[in-house]
Design a protein around this motif. Structure first.
Motif, PDB file in Angstrom:
ATOM      1  N   GLY A   1      -1.651  -2.283   1.179  1.00 56.79           N
ATOM      2  CA  GLY A   1      -2.002  -1.374   2.261  1.00 56.79           C
ATOM      3  C   GLY A   1      -2.962  -0.331   1.723  1.00 56.79           C
ATOM      4  O   GLY A   1      -2.714   0.241   0.655  1.00 56.79           O
TER       5      GLY A   1
ATOM      6  N   LYS B   1       4.776  -5.317  -4.397  1.00 57.81           N
ATOM      7  CA  LYS B   1       4.747  -5.147  -2.946  1.00 57.81           C
ATOM      8  C   LYS B   1       5.020  -6.503  -2.294  1.00 57.81           C
ATOM      9  O   LYS B   1       4.101  -7.195  -1.834  1.00 57.81           O
TER      10      LYS B   1
ATOM     11  N   TYR C   1      -6.227   1.400   8.942  1.00 61.50           N
ATOM     12  CA  TYR C   1      -5.287   0.836   7.956  1.00 61.50           C
ATOM     13  C   TYR C   1      -5.713  -0.602   7.661  1.00 61.50           C
ATOM     14  O   TYR C   1      -6.035  -1.372   8.573  1.00 61.50           O
TER      15      TYR C   1
ATOM     16  N   THR D   1       0.026   5.489   1.175  1.00 66.32           N
ATOM     17  CA  THR D   1      -1.135   5.278   2.039  1.00 66.32           C
ATOM     18  C   THR D   1      -0.790   5.641   3.477  1.00 66.32           C
ATOM     19  O   THR D   1      -1.503   6.406   4.130  1.00 66.32           O
ATOM     20  N   ALA D   2       0.311   5.080   3.975  1.00 71.51           N
ATOM     21  CA  ALA D   2       0.698   5.353   5.360  1.00 71.51           C
ATOM     22  C   ALA D   2       1.199   6.791   5.508  1.00 71.51           C
ATOM     23  O   ALA D   2       0.831   7.499   6.442  1.00 71.51           O
TER      24      ALA D   2
ATOM     25  N   TYR E   1       2.070   8.146  10.194  1.00 73.42           N
ATOM     26  CA  TYR E   1       3.186   7.213  10.013  1.00 73.42           C
ATOM     27  C   TYR E   1       4.477   7.790  10.591  1.00 73.42           C
ATOM     28  O   TYR E   1       5.258   7.089  11.207  1.00 73.42           O
TER      29      TYR E   1
HETATM   30  C1  COI Z   1       1.611   1.683   2.945  1.00 70.87           C
HETATM   31  O1  COI Z   1       1.686   2.907   2.844  1.00 70.87           O
HETATM   32  O2  COI Z   1       0.560   1.066   2.870  1.00 70.87           O
HETATM   33  C2  COI Z   1       2.792   0.870   3.154  1.00 70.87           C
HETATM   34  O3  COI Z   1       2.734  -0.302   2.941  1.00 70.87           O
HETATM   35  C3  COI Z   1       3.999   1.490   3.642  1.00 70.87           C
HETATM   36  C4  COI Z   1       4.549   0.751   4.795  1.00 70.87           C
HETATM   37  C5  COI Z   1       5.929   1.216   4.954  1.00 70.87           C
HETATM   38  C6  COI Z   1       3.723   0.906   6.030  1.00 70.87           C
END
Ligand code: COI
Ligand code: PLP
Length: 341
Positions: A60, A184, A125, A285-286, A157
């Protein structure tokens, strides 16, 4: 290029189908060239490795529109290398790292109309992923794989944006010692679903997982690493072999030290110490940096001095500096920003 007509400032963190995605297949020991396609459907065997034994990994990251109007991606080379680590751990072929970065850039460029405008608070994203696609019935790795990248415009998020979160200490474990917590893999997230559904039902935003072996040390949440700030202003982050090495966290540790002149420590953090910290946040990231106001351990409330209404001052400085780098107001360290167009 005309942007799509979306209510950019009110997007949640949800999937929106965009125009193009990248697809490459692995067969007979080699990856094909890959293509950008309009087709968002995946057709695979009913007995595919991913469906039977969860052989899937993902990444991600985000693309941003900078103040200067450029579309940029934050450190995709680190996602490429983490995905390679994830693939190796699940006995999957590595998608070559340079081709990963290229595929991500091409997919973003092909969906430029979906990259939220500067100042909207939304971002694009990017979700690269890979799965075992041919039939596997004995427990073994698949022979064929598919690598894909799609993008989707997202808002915050956590509902409520940057309002401090309330999290609970989970009774469930996310990752075993020597297991797969550091990669991941989709299976880690399947593991966390019951914990997050019950946390939400009880009014918590997220779970704090402790180390499965001793339940004395802080690990991470279902989708972000922890940051703590001590009363004398040191940034502390938990060190563990079973947490995901967050790219946001590694970037923030660098920013804290080199941009803000802070002392930083990556070390084991005992749960007993949590009550002594001045600030707490989640990073990813999220999650970007989401402040935590309260941790609840089986009814006992640990309330951080930063409170439940706004981010603590150090968390805010970190947030402003990191997002400033991503949005082009602050000069980035060499190689952090990939300009797409
Ligand atoms: C991200 O932050 O990219 C993730 O994969 C977290 C996920 C829980 C959306
Ligand atoms: N920890 C977990 C379990 C995650 O899913 C994520 C999200 O990717 C993170 C941490 C944060 O990692 P990053 O900053 O690389 O997005």
């Amino acid at each position: 290029m005309e942007k799509k007509n979306l209510d950019w400032s009110n997007l949640g963190f949800a999937y929106v189908k965009t125009d193009k995605r990248f697809v490459s297949n692995y067969k007979d020991g080699a990856w094909d060239e890959g293509v950008l396609t309009d087709d968002d459907q995946v057709t695979i065997s009913e007995c595919a490795g991913v469906l039977q034994y969860a052989q899937a990994v993902f990444e991600g990251m985000k693309a941003y529109t900078t103040e200067q109007g450029k579309i940029v991606i934050f450190r995709p080379d680190l996602n490429a290398s983490r995905m390679a680590d994830s693939a190796r751990r699940l006995e999957m072929p590595v998608y070559p790292e340079e081709k990963f970065v290229q595929a991500v850039e091409d997919t973003v460029r092909a969906n430029a109309a979906w990259v939220p405008p500067y100042g909207s608070g939304a971002t694009l994203y990017i979700r690269p992923y890979m799965f075992g696609s041919d039939a596997v019935i004995g427990v073994k790795p698949a022979d064929e794989y598919q690598f894909r990248v799609f993008v989707t415009p997202v808002g915050p998020y956590f509902k409520g944006g940057i309002k401090p979160l309330t999290i609970r200490v989970s009774d469930f474990d996310r990752a075993a010692p020597h297991g797969t917590g550091h990669i991941k893999a989709g299976l880690n997230y399947a593991m966390s679903l019951h914990a997050i559904v019950t946390a939400h039902a009880e009014g918590y935003d997220e779970n704090m997982y402790l180390d499965a072996a001793t339940r004395t040390k802080v690990e991470e949440t279902g989708g972000a690493n922890f940051l703590f700030v001590t009363k004398d202003g040191t940034l502390v982050t938990p060190k563990s072999e079973s947490i995901l090495p967050s790219i946001t966290r590694r970037s923030l540790m660098y920013v804290a030290e080199h941009y803000l002149g802070m002392k930083t420590e990556e070390r084991e953090v005992y749960f007993d110490e949590v009550q002594d910290f001045a600030e707490c946040g989640l990073c990813g990231t999220a999650a970007v940096i989401s402040p935590v106001g309260k941790v609840v351990d089986h009814g006992r409330e640990i309330c951080f001095p930063s409170g439940m209404t706004e981010m603590g001052p150090v968390t805010k400085k970190l947030y402003d500096t990191l997002t400033g780098i991503q949005m082009g107001h602050i000069e980035a360290p060499e190689g952090w920003i990939h300009v797409v167009e």
